[in-house]
Design a protein around this motif. Structure first.
Motif, PDB file in Angstrom:
ATOM      1  N   ARG A 159       1.049  -1.271   0.008  1.00 44.83           N
ATOM      2  CA  ARG A 159      -0.118   0.045   0.014  1.00 44.83           C
ATOM      3  C   ARG A 159       0.745   1.291   0.004  1.00 44.83           C
ATOM      4  N   GLY A 160       2.100   1.172  -0.181  1.00 44.00           N
ATOM      5  CA  GLY A 160       3.010   2.247  -0.310  1.00 44.00           C
ATOM      6  C   GLY A 160       3.674   2.673   0.976  1.00 44.00           C
ATOM      7  N   ARG A 161       3.608   2.018   2.119  1.00 44.55           N
ATOM      8  CA  ARG A 161       4.349   2.269   3.348  1.00 44.55           C
ATOM      9  C   ARG A 161       5.748   1.777   3.233  1.00 44.55           C
ATOM     10  N   ARG A 162       6.585   2.678   3.520  1.00 50.50           N
ATOM     11  CA  ARG A 162       7.931   2.380   3.561  1.00 50.50           C
ATOM     12  C   ARG A 162       8.691   2.643   4.719  1.00 50.50           C
ATOM     13  N   ARG A 163       8.112   3.663   5.519  1.00 50.52           N
ATOM     14  CA  ARG A 163       8.946   4.067   6.760  1.00 50.52           C
ATOM     15  C   ARG A 163       8.121   3.415   7.991  1.00 50.52           C
ATOM     16  N   ILE A 164       8.465   2.107   8.349  1.00 51.59           N
ATOM     17  CA  ILE A 164       7.557   1.545   9.299  1.00 51.59           C
ATOM     18  C   ILE A 164       8.241   1.544  10.608  1.00 51.59           C
ATOM     19  N   ASP A 209       2.534   6.191  26.012  1.00 51.92           N
ATOM     20  CA  ASP A 209       4.305   6.701  26.291  1.00 51.92           C
ATOM     21  C   ASP A 209       4.853   6.275  25.083  1.00 51.92           C
ATOM     22  N   ALA A 210       5.029   5.348  24.513  1.00 58.19           N
ATOM     23  CA  ALA A 210       5.661   4.988  23.492  1.00 58.19           C
ATOM     24  C   ALA A 210       5.566   5.760  22.031  1.00 58.19           C
ATOM     25  N   ALA A 211       4.064   5.884  21.920  1.00 53.99           N
ATOM     26  CA  ALA A 211       3.755   6.903  20.812  1.00 53.99           C
ATOM     27  C   ALA A 211       4.261   8.406  20.867  1.00 53.99           C
ATOM     28  N   ARG A 212       4.199   8.584  22.279  1.00 55.98           N
ATOM     29  CA  ARG A 212       4.742  10.273  22.495  1.00 55.98           C
ATOM     30  C   ARG A 212       6.321  10.292  22.406  1.00 55.98           C
ATOM     31  N   ARG A 213       6.978   9.388  22.765  1.00 52.72           N
ATOM     32  CA  ARG A 213       8.229   9.053  22.352  1.00 52.72           C
ATOM     33  C   ARG A 213       8.505   9.071  20.948  1.00 52.72           C
ATOM     34  N   LEU A 214       7.897   8.194  20.402  1.00 54.81           N
ATOM     35  CA  LEU A 214       7.972   8.259  18.677  1.00 54.81           C
ATOM     36  C   LEU A 214       7.560   9.531  17.970  1.00 54.81           C
ATOM     37  N   ALA A 215       6.748  10.232  18.512  1.00 52.26           N
ATOM     38  CA  ALA A 215       6.439  11.546  17.857  1.00 52.26           C
ATOM     39  C   ALA A 215       7.369  12.561  18.272  1.00 52.26           C
ATOM     40  N   GLY A 216       7.887  12.439  19.306  1.00 55.64           N
ATOM     41  CA  GLY A 216       8.946  13.458  19.868  1.00 55.64           C
ATOM     42  C   GLY A 216      10.345  13.250  19.433  1.00 55.64           C
ATOM     43  N   SER A 217      10.610  12.018  18.551  1.00 56.14           N
ATOM     44  CA  SER A 217      11.866  11.775  18.021  1.00 56.14           C
ATOM     45  C   SER A 217      12.241  12.352  16.782  1.00 56.14           C
ATOM     46  N   GLY A 218      11.315  13.005  16.057  1.00 56.06           N
ATOM     47  CA  GLY A 218      11.435  13.544  14.796  1.00 56.06           C
ATOM     48  C   GLY A 218      11.776  12.599  13.640  1.00 56.06           C
ATOM     49  N   THR A 219      11.418  11.529  13.904  1.00 56.38           N
ATOM     50  CA  THR A 219      11.517  10.374  12.913  1.00 56.38           C
ATOM     51  C   THR A 219      10.609  10.551  12.017  1.00 56.38           C
ATOM     52  N   THR A 220      10.615  10.450  10.680  1.00 51.55           N
ATOM     53  CA  THR A 220       9.361  10.475  10.092  1.00 51.55           C
ATOM     54  C   THR A 220       8.850   8.945   9.563  1.00 51.55           C
ATOM     55  N   VAL A 221       7.644   8.874  10.041  1.00 50.52           N
ATOM     56  CA  VAL A 221       7.254   7.432   9.969  1.00 50.52           C
ATOM     57  C   VAL A 221       5.659   7.465   9.149  1.00 50.52           C
ATOM     58  N   ASP A 222       5.431   6.460   8.537  1.00 46.66           N
ATOM     59  CA  ASP A 222       4.206   6.260   7.562  1.00 46.66           C
ATOM     60  C   ASP A 222       3.398   5.223   8.033  1.00 46.66           C
ATOM     61  N   ALA A 223       3.793   4.353   8.918  1.00 45.29           N
ATOM     62  CA  ALA A 223       3.219   3.204   9.440  1.00 45.29           C
ATOM     63  C   ALA A 223       3.782   2.638  10.792  1.00 45.29           C
ATOM     64  N   ALA A 245      -3.284  12.321  10.728  1.00 40.70           N
ATOM     65  CA  ALA A 245      -4.654  11.286  10.210  1.00 40.70           C
ATOM     66  C   ALA A 245      -4.174  10.072  10.129  1.00 40.70           C
ATOM     67  N   VAL A 246      -5.038   8.982  10.677  1.00 42.09           N
ATOM     68  CA  VAL A 246      -4.977   7.822  10.517  1.00 42.09           C
ATOM     69  C   VAL A 246      -5.843   7.283   9.727  1.00 42.09           C
ATOM     70  N   PRO A 247      -5.661   6.509   8.388  1.00 40.86           N
ATOM     71  CA  PRO A 247      -4.601   6.420   7.857  1.00 40.86           C
ATOM     72  C   PRO A 247      -3.775   7.269   6.906  1.00 40.86           C
ATOM     73  N   GLY A 248      -4.411   8.373   6.794  1.00 40.53           N
ATOM     74  CA  GLY A 248      -3.837   9.313   5.803  1.00 40.53           C
ATOM     75  C   GLY A 248      -2.289   9.390   5.696  1.00 40.53           C
ATOM     76  N   ASP A 249      -1.945   9.883   7.063  1.00 39.68           N
ATOM     77  CA  ASP A 249      -0.386  10.186   7.434  1.00 39.68           C
ATOM     78  C   ASP A 249       0.067   9.008   7.806  1.00 39.68           C
ATOM     79  N   ILE A 250      -0.470   8.328   8.677  1.00 41.92           N
ATOM     80  CA  ILE A 250       0.196   6.989   9.419  1.00 41.92           C
ATOM     81  C   ILE A 250      -0.759   6.012   9.403  1.00 41.92           C
TER      82      ILE A 250
END
Length: 311
Positions: A159-164, A209-223, A245-250
């Protein structure tokens, strides 16, 4: 002797006599003494089931399947919750041994391999769910999470997700290691790697907690693939609060297919496991081992990808 034969279901009495005995037993509120029966046959007619967290909706469904199967064969089930604590798991297994249970089922054990085997070996019979063990020690019921997560990851890539990214659970979880291995298998097939990885507790708070750490890491993620649905639901709330937006952005994928996965907005894509069937299969295997009919040592259950709104 006639009353004994009727109450123990051994036959040898006419229907009229059987009805009279049962009527007398009912009028006296008589119940067979299971403890005395157990002493005579060196059996307790009780089975222990150990789960890591009764608050996780996955495990009550497993327990339900196991209990129905136990009752059908004349056994009582004792449920033990170890609250994700390996030390408590060891203590509970020792306590069940002291209580002379006829066998134990351990779901998603958290003890490391050597200590788990030491705790299981003294028991008369044992079945482990999602944990390998030598045939002589225990039967095993395993969900093939490695294959299931590999297929789910391939679907995301298609479906085009590459940054998992992956949000994992307890480091001692064997099924967790298999889930992660399946994700890595599929990524490697396409020359990809995990762009981020977080470990957390397997509950809603852990997902937050994990999602907050992930969002704050600056890493671009699409899934984001999560160890279980509770983590995924916690992560979903953080992603929405961040304006994503889920699933639009992630895209977001859970695992287990608990009831809440269908109720969140958008409904959660996940890996379905037939939880009651899992408990039923484990109990049937255990009772066969207790009664000396070890027909199967290992059963592998195939999970199923269920795509909903988050992918």
């Amino acid at each position: 002797m006639t009353a004994s034969r009727v109450m123990n279901g051994r036959g040898g009495a006419s229907e009229e006599t059987r009805a009279r005995v049962l009527a007398a037993a009912a009028s006296l509120a008589y119940r067979p003494n299971t403890f005395a029966k157990g002493l005579k046959g060196d059996r307790s007619y009780t089975i222990g089931i150990v789960v890591p967290d009764i608050g996780n909706p996955f495990f009550p469904e497993v327990i339900k399947g196991a209990e129905l199967a136990a009752r059908a064969r004349g056994f009582t089930l004792l449920t033990c919750n170890v609250v994700e604590d390996p030390e408590r798991e060891a203590e509970v297994l020792a306590t069940l041994l002291d209580r002379r249970v006829d066998g134990v089922i351990v779901c998603s054990a958290r003890l490391e391999d050597k200590r788990l085997q030491q705790a299981i070996e003294p028991h008369r019979a044992a079945v482990l769910i999602n944990r390998p063990m030598p045939r002589r020690v225990a039967g095993t019921i395993e969900i093939d999470f490695r294959t299931g997560l590999a297929e789910a990851t391939r679907r995301l890539i298609a479906r085009g997700r590459r940054r998992i990214a992956y949000i994992g659970g307890p480091p001692t979880s064997y099924s967790g290691r298999m889930r992660r291995a399946g994700i890595l298998d599929a990524l490697a097939e396409h020359g990809l790697e995990l762009v981020a990885e977080e470990a957390t507790t397997p509950d809603l708070e852990g997902g937050v907690d994990a999602a907050r750490r992930l969002a704050g890491s600056g890493t671009t993620v699409d899934a984001v693939i999560c160890y279980n649905d509770l983590i995924a639901i916690g992560a979903l709330s953080v992603l929405r609060d961040a304006g994503l937006a889920v699933p639009g952005d992630i895209a977001l994928l859970g695992c287990d297919d608990i009831l809440a996965a269908r109720l969140v907005n958008p409904p959660l894509s996940t890996i379905h496991v037939a939880k009651q069937d899992l408990g039923d299969a484990a109990m049937r295997m255990l009772i066969d081992r207790i009664e000396g009919r070890s027909l199967q040592h290992s059963i592998v259950i195939e999970p199923e990808l269920v795509e909903r709104g988050t992918t």
